[in-house]
Write an enzyme that holds these catalytic residues in place. Sequence first.
Site, mmCIF file in Angstrom:
data_model
loop_
_atom_site.group_PDB
_atom_site.id
_atom_site.type_symbol
_atom_site.label_atom_id
_atom_site.label_comp_id
_atom_site.label_asym_id
_atom_site.label_seq_id
_atom_site.Cartn_x
_atom_site.Cartn_y
_atom_site.Cartn_z
ATOM 1 C CB THR A 38 -1.932 5.780 14.785
ATOM 2 O OG1 THR A 38 -3.395 5.650 15.311
ATOM 3 C CG2 THR A 38 -2.379 5.931 13.061
ATOM 4 C CB THR B 21 -6.997 7.481 16.335
ATOM 5 O OG1 THR B 21 -8.074 6.297 16.707
ATOM 6 C CG2 THR B 21 -7.187 8.581 17.040
ATOM 7 N NE ARG C 191 -17.828 0.387 24.792
ATOM 8 C CZ ARG C 191 -19.172 0.172 25.499
ATOM 9 N NH1 ARG C 191 -19.061 0.158 26.906
ATOM 10 N NH2 ARG C 191 -20.152 -0.693 25.110
ATOM 11 C CD GLU C 192 -8.655 -3.492 22.313
ATOM 12 O OE1 GLU C 192 -8.272 -4.168 23.436
ATOM 13 O OE2 GLU C 192 -7.971 -2.643 21.637
ATOM 14 C CE LYS D 271 -10.714 7.021 18.712
ATOM 15 N NZ LYS D 271 -11.530 6.174 19.278
ATOM 16 C CG ASN E 265 -10.557 8.039 22.700
ATOM 17 O OD1 ASN E 265 -11.675 7.437 22.949
ATOM 18 N ND2 ASN E 265 -9.718 7.204 21.816
ATOM 19 N N GLY F 17 -10.344 3.734 40.046
ATOM 20 C CA GLY F 17 -9.394 2.381 39.797
ATOM 21 C C GLY F 17 -8.025 2.835 39.569
ATOM 22 C CB CYS G 211 -7.817 3.992 22.621
ATOM 23 S SG CYS G 211 -7.709 2.967 21.117
ATOM 24 C CE LYS H 50 -3.351 4.448 19.304
ATOM 25 N NZ LYS H 50 -4.093 5.737 18.752
HETATM 26 P P1 NAD Z 1 -3.615 -3.263 15.787
HETATM 27 O O1 NAD Z 1 -2.161 -2.820 16.183
HETATM 28 O O2 NAD Z 1 -4.571 -4.268 16.593
HETATM 29 O O3 NAD Z 1 -3.681 -3.713 14.167
HETATM 30 C C1 NAD Z 1 -3.101 -3.279 13.126
HETATM 31 C C2 NAD Z 1 -2.831 -4.080 12.088
HETATM 32 O O4 NAD Z 1 -2.282 -3.594 10.774
HETATM 33 C C3 NAD Z 1 -1.570 -4.967 12.454
HETATM 34 O O5 NAD Z 1 -2.266 -6.235 12.314
HETATM 35 C C4 NAD Z 1 -0.718 -4.859 11.383
HETATM 36 O O6 NAD Z 1 0.075 -5.917 11.085
HETATM 37 C C5 NAD Z 1 -1.304 -4.327 10.059
HETATM 38 N N1 NAD Z 1 -0.655 -3.356 9.448
HETATM 39 C C6 NAD Z 1 0.181 -2.204 9.561
HETATM 40 N N2 NAD Z 1 0.603 -2.027 8.288
HETATM 41 C C7 NAD Z 1 0.020 -2.678 7.278
HETATM 42 C C8 NAD Z 1 0.076 -2.474 5.901
HETATM 43 N N3 NAD Z 1 0.919 -1.558 5.235
HETATM 44 N N4 NAD Z 1 -0.736 -3.285 5.187
HETATM 45 C C9 NAD Z 1 -1.387 -4.225 5.897
HETATM 46 N N5 NAD Z 1 -1.472 -4.437 7.164
HETATM 47 C C10 NAD Z 1 -0.799 -3.676 7.842
HETATM 48 O O7 NAD Z 1 -4.271 -1.778 15.928
HETATM 49 P P2 NAD Z 1 -5.748 -1.591 16.325
HETATM 50 O O8 NAD Z 1 -5.778 -1.698 18.008
HETATM 51 O O9 NAD Z 1 -6.690 -2.326 15.440
HETATM 52 O O10 NAD Z 1 -5.904 -0.031 16.067
HETATM 53 C C11 NAD Z 1 -5.823 0.538 14.718
HETATM 54 C C12 NAD Z 1 -6.273 2.024 14.850
HETATM 55 O O11 NAD Z 1 -7.670 2.031 15.134
HETATM 56 C C13 NAD Z 1 -5.303 2.815 15.537
HETATM 57 O O12 NAD Z 1 -5.210 3.921 15.148
HETATM 58 C C14 NAD Z 1 -6.050 2.786 16.998
HETATM 59 O O13 NAD Z 1 -6.005 4.078 17.411
HETATM 60 C C15 NAD Z 1 -7.417 2.978 16.404
HETATM 61 N N6 NAD Z 1 -8.477 2.391 17.351
HETATM 62 C C16 NAD Z 1 -8.462 1.536 17.892
HETATM 63 C C17 NAD Z 1 -9.215 1.004 18.799
HETATM 64 C C18 NAD Z 1 -8.950 -0.292 19.731
HETATM 65 O O14 NAD Z 1 -9.815 -0.229 20.622
HETATM 66 N N7 NAD Z 1 -8.248 -0.946 19.498
HETATM 67 C C19 NAD Z 1 -10.521 1.519 18.923
HETATM 68 C C20 NAD Z 1 -10.812 2.754 18.282
HETATM 69 C C21 NAD Z 1 -9.953 3.127 17.349
#
Ligand code: NAD
Length: 434
Positions: free
Chosen positions: A86, A122, A154-155, A207, A211, A256, A263, A266
């Site tokens: 998102t 999110t 958290r990554e 959420k 953040n 830092g 996250c 955005k």
């Molecule tokens: P990302 O970009 O790493 O992964 C998203 C995946 O979804 C991609 O591989 C993409 O190819 C796939 N995708 C998109 N549309 C699709 C569909 N219609 N069918 C199948 N696959 C599809 O994203 P992310 O970092 O994992 O984040 C995902 C969500 O989780 C976001 O809303 C983000 O804000 C939230 N979030 C992320 C984190 C983080 O640390 N990365 C932590 C908490 C919440």
Amino acid sequence: MNICIIGTGYVGLVSGVCFSDFGHNVSCVDLDQKKIDDLNQGLIPIFEPGLEQLLKRNFKENRLSFTTNLDSVVNTADVIFIAVGTPARRGDGHADIEYVVEAAKQIARKITKYIVIVIKSTVPVGTNRLIHKIIAEENPVLDFDVVSNPEFLREGAAIDDFMRPDRVIIGVESKKAEDILREIYLPLSLKNFPVIATDLESAELIKYASNAFLATKITFMNEIAALCEKVGGNISEIANGMGLDRRIGNQFLRAGPGYGGSCFPKDTLALAKIGLDAGSPISIIETVIKANAETKIRMLRKLKALCDNSFRGKKIAILGVTFKPETDDMREAPSLTIVPALLSEGANVSIYCPQGFKEGKELLGNVEWCNEPYNAVQNSNLMVILTEWNELRSLDLQKLALSMETPKLADLRNIYSRALALQAGFESYDGVGK
Ligand code: NAD
């Protein structure tokens, strides 16, 4: 429980792997054919400590599968999680829910029995209700529930965060769906990790508010650090003194170069936009966003001062370019602001980062990538620590200083002390807020 996860990125993949480790049968779906092919061969698309081992074990035990074909798994699932991206929408900063909507429509067209659709992405307040409406319009006879289950991992520590969460939030309106979600998370509630049910809007806002609050904490410390640079004081000692107050807590107090990552940038933008649209501006978050951008500019001013006010012709070594340690994620990393600015003003940039090359080579332009820190720093005019990878914490500073053209250190993560650096032969040292 049979679980399908749409979106196999950081959140979808980690959630899928961990759910399979709980004993559920999990199918992970993604549009990206290469990602799915790699996963089926045991190749992990992201760097995340502990993920590979857990993935391989559950894959071998047939609880985990990867496919691009939603049709093949959708009707065997009891629950479908949507974990697609998102990103911030260009122009206005609103969270772009296009991928979530598209995934929901795909499900609605295929599914033929009662299903729980869980939004893990999110998403702005009101999105879960909107998704419910879209699915009902797409498939008016479908019996289903929509649940909000935001993710807080958290990554870099994602497996541990998923397996030992501070809380699991379930935004839900139906008892049947709540019971199903509680069954999925039973391995966690049995270990006394809180699984909390709320209404949909509260879950969505928990959420964003979490953040935004953490981003505020970081930004607050960055501004106190800037003040220290004017009036004296050491931000590390201040953080320690503040953090011992249990009402404040000792985390997210490190100054830092500004927050980054997939996250905080955005999500702060999105929350500010949600507030404005609702006629209830969250001015503190609007200020945090501006202050964070200013922090990155302040870092550039700091580097320039160390380069006698000109980057032209200087060799600058950057250590660490990912947005934080233990990840290969470069999204919104401070390096994406700092490195291009150095290049545009005529610096030659060499980089060492344990995991930054894969994404960074496309994003950072004409730089020299080095396979160890000592190569990157050799003959440079300035060494900059931009991400605090553990392996950068115990460098041989004497060896580094000796190998530099002008031994100067910009420690933007405060991992060394000025005394140590000067003793090792650096002619100048600058940290953040010292
Ligand atoms: P990302 O970009 O790493 O992964 C998203 C995946 O979804 C991609 O591989 C993409 O190819 C796939 N995708 C998109 N549309 C699709 C569909 N219609 N069918 C199948 N696959 C599809 O994203 P992310 O970092 O994992 O984040 C995902 C969500 O989780 C976001 O809303 C983000 O804000 C939230 N979030 C992320 C984190 C983080 O640390 N990365 C932590 C908490 C919440």
